[in-house]
Design an enzyme around this catalytic site. Structure first.
Site, PDB file in Angstrom:
ATOM      1  N   HIS A 215      24.829  -9.198  28.901  1.00 18.08           N
ATOM      2  CA  HIS A 215      25.347 -10.557  29.014  1.00 18.08           C
ATOM      3  C   HIS A 215      24.493 -11.318  30.006  1.00 18.08           C
ATOM      4  CE1 HIS A 215      28.162 -13.873  29.536  1.00 18.08           C
ATOM      5  NE2 HIS A 215      28.684 -13.466  28.388  1.00 18.08           N
TER       6      HIS A 215
ATOM      7  N   ASP B 192      32.569  -8.340  22.833  1.00 18.21           N
ATOM      8  CA  ASP B 192      32.385  -8.116  21.399  1.00 18.21           C
ATOM      9  C   ASP B 192      32.259  -6.652  21.021  1.00 18.21           C
ATOM     10  OD1 ASP B 192      32.542 -10.740  20.636  1.00 18.21           O
ATOM     11  OD2 ASP B 192      30.473 -11.135  21.176  1.00 18.21           O
TER      12      ASP B 192
HETATM   13  N1  CMC Z   1      20.278  -3.845  24.015  1.00 16.94           N
HETATM   14  C1  CMC Z   1      19.091  -3.442  24.533  1.00 16.94           C
HETATM   15  N2  CMC Z   1      18.428  -4.076  25.508  1.00 16.94           N
HETATM   16  C2  CMC Z   1      18.976  -5.184  26.004  1.00 16.94           C
HETATM   17  C3  CMC Z   1      20.211  -5.694  25.526  1.00 16.94           C
HETATM   18  C4  CMC Z   1      20.862  -4.978  24.500  1.00 16.94           C
HETATM   19  N3  CMC Z   1      22.033  -5.398  23.999  1.00 16.94           N
HETATM   20  N4  CMC Z   1      20.524  -6.817  26.175  1.00 16.94           N
HETATM   21  C5  CMC Z   1      19.534  -7.032  27.049  1.00 16.94           C
HETATM   22  N5  CMC Z   1      18.592  -6.041  26.944  1.00 16.94           N
HETATM   23  C6  CMC Z   1      17.393  -5.876  27.780  1.00 16.94           C
HETATM   24  C7  CMC Z   1      16.305  -6.874  27.402  1.00 16.94           C
HETATM   25  O1  CMC Z   1      15.446  -6.364  26.405  1.00 16.94           O
HETATM   26  C8  CMC Z   1      15.603  -7.072  28.733  1.00 16.94           C
HETATM   27  O2  CMC Z   1      14.811  -5.941  28.973  1.00 16.94           O
HETATM   28  P1  CMC Z   1      13.403  -6.092  29.781  1.00 16.94           P
HETATM   29  O3  CMC Z   1      13.777  -6.607  31.150  1.00 16.94           O
HETATM   30  O4  CMC Z   1      12.821  -4.732  29.798  1.00 16.94           O
HETATM   31  O5  CMC Z   1      12.594  -7.075  28.999  1.00 16.94           O
HETATM   32  C9  CMC Z   1      16.753  -7.004  29.749  1.00 16.94           C
HETATM   33  O6  CMC Z   1      17.756  -6.183  29.134  1.00 16.94           O
HETATM   34  C10 CMC Z   1      17.338  -8.356  30.118  1.00 16.94           C
HETATM   35  O7  CMC Z   1      17.800  -8.982  28.912  1.00 16.94           O
HETATM   36  P2  CMC Z   1      17.560 -10.492  28.502  1.00 16.94           P
HETATM   37  O8  CMC Z   1      17.354 -10.551  27.023  1.00 16.94           O
HETATM   38  O9  CMC Z   1      16.521 -11.098  29.375  1.00 16.94           O
HETATM   39  O10 CMC Z   1      18.969 -11.103  28.899  1.00 16.94           O
HETATM   40  P3  CMC Z   1      19.570 -12.459  28.405  1.00 16.94           P
HETATM   41  O11 CMC Z   1      20.471 -12.898  29.495  1.00 16.94           O
HETATM   42  O12 CMC Z   1      18.504 -13.405  27.967  1.00 16.94           O
HETATM   43  O13 CMC Z   1      20.408 -12.036  27.103  1.00 16.94           O
HETATM   44  C11 CMC Z   1      22.183 -11.410  25.666  1.00 16.94           C
HETATM   45  C12 CMC Z   1      21.787 -11.840  27.089  1.00 16.94           C
HETATM   46  C13 CMC Z   1      23.706 -11.379  25.564  1.00 16.94           C
HETATM   47  C14 CMC Z   1      21.642 -12.422  24.649  1.00 16.94           C
HETATM   48  C15 CMC Z   1      21.585 -10.017  25.394  1.00 16.94           C
HETATM   49  O14 CMC Z   1      22.098  -9.092  26.323  1.00 16.94           O
HETATM   50  C16 CMC Z   1      21.882  -9.546  23.968  1.00 16.94           C
HETATM   51  O15 CMC Z   1      21.163  -9.914  23.034  1.00 16.94           O
HETATM   52  N6  CMC Z   1      22.952  -8.695  23.781  1.00 16.94           N
HETATM   53  C17 CMC Z   1      23.330  -8.260  22.451  1.00 16.94           C
HETATM   54  C18 CMC Z   1      24.090  -9.367  21.743  1.00 16.94           C
HETATM   55  C19 CMC Z   1      25.501  -9.527  22.271  1.00 16.94           C
HETATM   56  O16 CMC Z   1      26.236  -8.559  22.421  1.00 16.94           O
HETATM   57  N7  CMC Z   1      25.893 -10.786  22.514  1.00 16.94           N
HETATM   58  C20 CMC Z   1      27.253 -11.116  22.910  1.00 16.94           C
HETATM   59  C21 CMC Z   1      27.335 -11.756  24.244  1.00 16.94           C
HETATM   60  S1  CMC Z   1      29.046 -11.796  24.827  1.00 16.94           S
HETATM   61  C22 CMC Z   1      29.868 -12.837  23.740  1.00 16.94           C
HETATM   62  C23 CMC Z   1      29.383 -14.243  23.822  1.00 16.94           C
HETATM   63  O17 CMC Z   1      29.404 -14.823  24.915  1.00 16.94           O
HETATM   64  O18 CMC Z   1      29.040 -14.796  22.770  1.00 16.94           O
END
Ligand code: CMC
Length: 436
Positions: A313, A371
């Site tokens: 998140h 989720d």
């Molecule tokens: N699985 C694997 N790796 C992950 C995941 C994941 N679900 N989420 C983040 N990472 C890794 C990402 O690759 C990055 O790694 P590195 O630093 O080595 O490059 C690190 O963790 C930081 O992630 P980020 O993508 O920079 O974080 P963000 O804040 O931009 O993204 C997120 C947040 C929710 C989009 C992401 O965690 C994600 O895609 N999660 C899966 C989708 C999900 O469950 N979304 C629902 C969110 S809660 C309900 C809502 O509010 O809608």
């Protein structure tokens, strides 16, 4: 917001004069540096794609402490609201700022109930969609179309219009989601029933048929109500910011909420519940618990493009408090339905345990989000996977509306208009077609 005692000073290595920037304090949470005059003072913009460090507004609705894993609606912890209040009380709280007393609750619930039917023409509009259309495609269209059906409440600057369109949207979303489901299933639409609760009525419109009496199961009703409470608001997330930005042009509330629905659809946001369940299905098909190790390896491989859906998140760097409550609800629902041994639930628990111990997830502070378990609960209730995000949209509507109305009432609000760092071609002249 209150001016802090300190100020921020921005200095430049090229000798340009320092710029002093005011700092504001909220009631709790990080202070903000006010950069509104920065361009006028320096000719420079700030650069923050993805809004990693940018507060886009002041708001008194929802507070999240991502490090602690704390979520408050109007100051009340989500755990207390989820266990001591129902969704109608939560809606009242988000919209008007206070929990209702018994009489206010009765009046508010009654008002919402009296607006649950939709204009009969709506079903002909729905009929224009393919039967297999994705429910979120249908919802984006239907919610936007409400502005054509309720002309008398589209002036965003009129407080009475804002009030009635808020009630209409909250009241009609369950009806529209159930209609989208029935249309897809090829079953007759079921009209709302006024003696049922908000969640009970949704179950009734989803699962009743004209052929026999439908009795609402109170455990499933309570579970659904909790799903609604947990999804009701989440401060300035992508869809809420979309609603605010869209509404900042002065467009009508139905159009602004339709924009929120469209944004929520994406798998990185509300679409994650659908994606999480599909992921569990895929692992199950490939061999279940024994294949978790292989799956986690793929997730850790940056080239695979695979994420552990329902994990991670932008704000929570701790266990999402909603995920804990959702896990409890999941156990209750599966127990009620005699599905304690549900293979997907067991798989989810095993996956969660392994991920929470894995260095990749630990070092990145990736925890289950709301989720991760909500899909399993919805599936057990009988809601099809493709409808999960529409249920999220239904619940989030109150948050979107509360945030939109808060923005309109804020004397400092302006049309949202970000700037950019231009990296394209500099000025050039068009050549004749023969010379290009
Ligand atoms: N699985 C694997 N790796 C992950 C995941 C994941 N679900 N989420 C983040 N990472 C890794 C990402 O690759 C990055 O790694 P590195 O630093 O080595 O490059 C690190 O963790 C930081 O992630 P980020 O993508 O920079 O974080 P963000 O804040 O931009 O993204 C997120 C947040 C929710 C989009 C992401 O965690 C994600 O895609 N999660 C899966 C989708 C999900 O469950 N979304 C629902 C969110 S809660 C309900 C809502 O509010 O809608």
């Amino acid at each position: 917001m209150k001016l802090a005692d300190n100020k921020a000073t921005l200095s430049f290595s090229n000798g340009s004069p320092d710029v002093e920037l005011p700092v504001y304090q909220g009631t709790v949470g990080p202070d903000v540096i006010d950069i509104r005059k920065l361009y006028a003072q320096t000719g420079m913009f700030t650069y923050d794609p993805g809004f990693m460090s940018t507060g886009s507004c002041q708001s008194a609705i929802t507070y999240i402490d991502g490090d602690k894993g704390e979520l408050l609606y109007r100051g009340y912890p989500i755990e207390q609201l989820a266990t001591q209040c129902d969704f109608m009380e939560t809606c009242h709280l988000l919209l008007y700022g206070e929990l209702p007393n018994a009489e206010d609750k009765r009046k508010f619930s009654r008002t919402v109930t009296m607006h649950t039917m939709v204009n009969e023409q709506m079903q002909f509009f729905l009929r224009g969609f393919r039967r297999d259309a994705h429910p979120m495609a249908i919802m984006t269209g239907l919610v936007g179309a409400l502005s054509a059906f309720y002309h008398d409440s589209t002036d965003i600057n009129n407080p009475e219009h804002r009030e009635i369109s808020a009630i209409r949207l909250i009241a009609k979303m369950p009806t529209l989601v159930a209609m989208a489901y029935k249309y897809n299933a090829g079953q007759p639409y079921i009209y709302p029933k006024n003696d049922l609760s908000y969640a009970g009525n949704f179950l009734h419109m989803m699962f009743a048929t004209p052929c026999e009496e439908y009795v609402v199961n109170p455990v499933l009703e309570r579970a659904l109500d909790r799903i609604f409470i947990l999804h009701a608001d989440h401060e300035q997330n992508a869809s809420t910011s979309t609603v605010r930005l869209c509404g900042s042009s002065g467009t009508n509330p139905f159009a602004a909420i339709a924009a929120g629905v469209a944004c929520l659809w994406g798998p990185a946001h509300g679409g994650a519940n659908e994606a999480a369940l599909n992921m569990l299905h895929d692992i199950q098909r490939q061999g279940g618990v024994d294949k978790i190790g292989d799956f986690i390896k793929q997730v850790k491989d940056k080239n695979s493009g695979i994420k552990l859906m329902g994990f991670g998140h932008r704000v929570y760097k701790n266990y999402d408090p909603r995920a804990k409550l959702m896990q409890e609800t999941c156990k209750e629902v599966l127990g009620e339905l005699g599905l304690q041994n549900d293979p997907l639930f067991k798989l989810a628990m095993a996956l969660e345990k392994i991920a929470l111990e894995d260095e990749y997830f630990v070092s990145r502070k990736l925890y289950p989000n709301v989720d991760f378990y909500s899909g399993i609960v919805q599936r057990a209730i009988g809601i099809p996977v493709g409808l999960f995000t529409a249920v999220f949209a239904l619940a989030r509507t109150v948050g979107w509306i509360a945030q939109l109305n808060e923005m309109i009432g804020d004397p400092e609000y302006k049309i949202g208009r970000p700037r950019q760092l231009y990296t394209g071609a500099i000025r050039r002249d068009v050549l004749d077609l023969a010379k290009r």
